[in-house]
Motif scaffolding. Structure first.
Motif, PDB file in Angstrom:
ATOM      1  N   LEU A  24       0.859  -1.204  -0.043  1.00  0.00           N
ATOM      2  CA  LEU A  24       0.029   0.042  -0.071  1.00  0.00           C
ATOM      3  C   LEU A  24       0.807   1.211   0.120  1.00  0.00           C
ATOM      4  O   LEU A  24       0.322   2.334   0.203  1.00  0.00           O
TER       5      LEU A  24
ATOM      6  N   SER B  92      -6.053 -10.176   1.347  1.00  0.00           N
ATOM      7  CA  SER B  92      -6.987  -9.267   1.135  1.00  0.00           C
ATOM      8  C   SER B  92      -6.796  -7.638   1.333  1.00  0.00           C
ATOM      9  O   SER B  92      -5.422  -7.501   1.959  1.00  0.00           O
ATOM     10  N   TYR B  93      -7.332  -6.811   0.939  1.00  0.00           N
ATOM     11  CA  TYR B  93      -7.105  -5.616   1.298  1.00  0.00           C
ATOM     12  C   TYR B  93      -7.236  -5.242   3.037  1.00  0.00           C
ATOM     13  O   TYR B  93      -6.152  -4.549   3.348  1.00  0.00           O
TER      14      TYR B  93
ATOM     15  N   ARG C  78      -3.760  -5.964   4.153  1.00  0.00           N
ATOM     16  CA  ARG C  78      -2.769  -5.021   3.727  1.00  0.00           C
ATOM     17  C   ARG C  78      -2.644  -3.837   4.652  1.00  0.00           C
ATOM     18  O   ARG C  78      -1.881  -3.350   4.911  1.00  0.00           O
TER      19      ARG C  78
END
Length: 234
Positions: free
Chosen positions: A34, A117-118, A121
């Motif tokens: 990210l 998965s987000y 993250r």
């Protein structure tokens, strides 16, 4: 003499633990995909571009480019401060080398982490910010190692006659912009290459939240430092 030696050992050990935690924070931010902290953006982009040889040595990892960047920071400080550049500030050189090595070791140690998965993250990014803040808190309390990033911010503030906070914000923006331009020229994408993101929302999170988190990590650092060390670090 014994007391002076003990104080030196405690201060540098505390500072080194702090450096190690900041290096872990860098590694976790990279694994989050990210984006990473502003000061880590240029070496991260450079590492994605590959390496080159200097006097027979291969430079190509994030940690190695971090060392190189910090050496350039020191040269910038010398240019800005000139005669006011203090000899003791050269301790930034071994600090940069230690930090660069710790960064590469941390990235290697966390190579097994895969953030699918987000949500995972974001969790890694938040963990990165908290650990980085704790590391900086320990660095400050150790008052030994000097990393070139903060020292350059101070030199810019002195040279331009502005507040340290404003110098830091401006220099962080410059570092992110330089990394974005480099990534755009190298990969056609200002955020990174086709597989890894250097600049994303995590970069903004790191810039905005690390200092805020230190209000809490300063207290945590006080709690984990042994009582005997506290009397020396005061």
């Amino acid at each position: 003499m014994k007391t002076d030696t003990e104080s030196l050992i405690v201060r540098y050990l505390t500072g080194t633990i702090g450096l190690a935690l900041v290096a872990v924070g860098v590694a976790l931010s990279i694994k989050s995909d990210l984006g990473t902290a502003p000061v880590s953006c240029p070496p991260y982009v450079a590492s994605l571009m590959g390496g080159f040889n200097v006097f027979g040595f291969r430079i190509g990892t994030v940690g190695q480019y971090t060392i190189l960047m910090h050496l350039l920071f020191i040269l910038l400080q010398m240019a800005l401060l000139r005669r006011r550049f203090k000899l003791e500030s050269l301790m930034q050189i071994p600090a940069a080398m230690v930090f660069g090595i710790l960064t590469d070791l941390s990235i290697w140690a966390f190579d097994w982490i895969v953030a699918g998965s987000y949500g995972m993250r974001v969790l890694l990014m938040v963990l990165s910010i908290v650990i980085t803040a704790l590391g900086i808190s320990l660095e400050v309390k150790g008052n030994a190692w000097m990393l070139a990033g903060e020292m350059t911010d101070a030199a810019l503030a002195d040279f331009l006659g502005i507040k340290f906070r404003n110098a830091k914000i401006g220099f962080d923006i410059f570092l992110v912009a330089a990394a974005a331009v480099t990534a755009w020229v190298a990969f056609g994408n200002p955020l990174g290459d086709s597989t890894e993101n250097v600049i994303r929302e995590g970069t903004v999170m790191s810039a905005l939240l690390t200092g805020w988190c230190m209000r809490f990590t300063d207290k945590i650092a006080d709690g984990i430092i042994p009582a005997r060390w506290k009397s020396i670090l005061l």
